[in-house]
Design an enzyme around this catalytic site. Sequence first.
Site, short mmCIF file in Angstrom:
data_model
loop_
_atom_site.label_atom_id
_atom_site.label_comp_id
_atom_site.label_asym_id
_atom_site.label_seq_id
_atom_site.Cartn_x
_atom_site.Cartn_y
_atom_site.Cartn_z
N ASP A 156 46.85 -85.65 5.18
CA ASP A 156 45.39 -85.65 5.36
C ASP A 156 44.63 -85.12 4.15
O ASP A 156 43.45 -84.79 4.24
CB ASP A 156 45.01 -84.82 6.59
CG ASP A 156 45.45 -83.36 6.47
OD1 ASP A 156 46.22 -83.04 5.54
OD2 ASP A 156 45.05 -82.54 7.32
N GLU A 157 45.29 -85.05 3.00
CA GLU A 157 44.67 -84.44 1.82
C GLU A 157 44.95 -85.27 0.58
O GLU A 157 46.09 -85.69 0.34
CB GLU A 157 45.21 -83.02 1.65
CG GLU A 157 44.46 -82.17 0.66
CD GLU A 157 44.96 -80.73 0.66
OE1 GLU A 157 44.44 -79.95 -0.15
OE2 GLU A 157 45.87 -80.40 1.46
N ASP A 161 39.60 -84.08 2.02
CA ASP A 161 40.39 -83.48 3.11
C ASP A 161 39.84 -83.96 4.44
O ASP A 161 38.66 -83.74 4.75
CB ASP A 161 40.33 -81.96 3.02
CG ASP A 161 41.40 -81.28 3.87
OD1 ASP A 161 42.02 -81.98 4.69
OD2 ASP A 161 41.60 -80.07 3.73
#
Length: 406
Positions: free
Chosen positions: A103-104, A9
Amino acid sequence: MNRTILHLDLDTFFVSCERLLDSSLKNKAIIVGGTGDRGVVSAASYETRAYGVHSGMPMKMARQLCPHAIYIRGNAGTYTNFSKQVTEILQSEVPLLEKSSVDEFYADLTGMDRFFGCYKFSSELRNKVFRESGLPISIGLSINKTVSKVATNEAKPNNQLMIDIGYEKPFLAPLSIKKIPLVGEKTYRIFCNMGVKNIHTVQQMPLEMMTSVFGKNGQVIWQRANGIDNTPLVAYHERKSISSERTYGQDTTDVVALKTTIVAMAENLAFQLRRGGKLTSCVTVKIRYSDFQTYSKQIKIPYTSADHHLIPVVLELFEKLYNRRMLIRLVGVRYSALTAGTYQINLFDDENKTVNLYKAMDAIRVKYGDRSVMRAITLGDSARTIGNFTNPFNGEPPIVLAHRHQ
């Protein structure tokens, strides 16, 4: 054989991107999101967390809690580029990658312990992402997606945590029930009414009781609370649509302003298509009225990524859609059914100079920003807020492409 699942993350992703672009923002309170009263916080730096600011919060409330913060509208295209850079790094290193958001990420490292330790590999991968992208990233490692995600959240900011096999339940037990993915505010309130605050209590509850209160979700929550999650990774695949929306600070019936906004969206999305080597064959326009009734229309078209083909289609759909003559709260444009390809000349109405013009415009945009070249119609005040209009030419005005619709 037990699985080995890595969760990654990017910490306060939008904020981190802005700090890479402007080093003076480091260690300062930063809030990224819609800057109007109706805007929503997309990302908040850790410096703002002490004031109670968090993502998803109304921007108006964030300003009241942390008035001294630096507020940035942000640029989706910029964040997409950084995300793509990280994705390419991870794809080159792991056998199976799932991209769950911008973003993960999840990676399946099962079996890699035969060659080298998964934790050591994960740590080196995290360092590589930071070294090559400049973006801080946290990781969690365990036997499944749920425990790895919770571990990542506990490791933040910019750190790492591994949960050994067999220690999933003890790790989760003392944590708040809100830490379990799938437990939102509504579910959390129900747990509070039951006197349940931590995961340990859920671990001791009968499964039948959970299903009677929460239905099918009760079984999933109970399993996750006990560290059980057999959800497979979904291999990363490229997106099949791109879209842009604008929520107005005040509801409006200004048709000129509305058209200015959707043309600006259509133009910018077309550039995103060309930059990504994509073509679209389906265009959708969305309108949300002041009473929150939402309507949309779409049309199939020949594959293209050219502004002068897409903009007239967008305007035509808007004309057909806007028939209530009520105040409008939101407008949006979406291109879907994407496929790989580059813009081809239409033998009937295009010339070589048209393609060369797009290449020249896009080269300027790539070098100086999305809005360094724009059509004259998109210069209206209402269009300025849909993207990053920061002037890249040291005070010089952006290059303007005049045009007229047929």
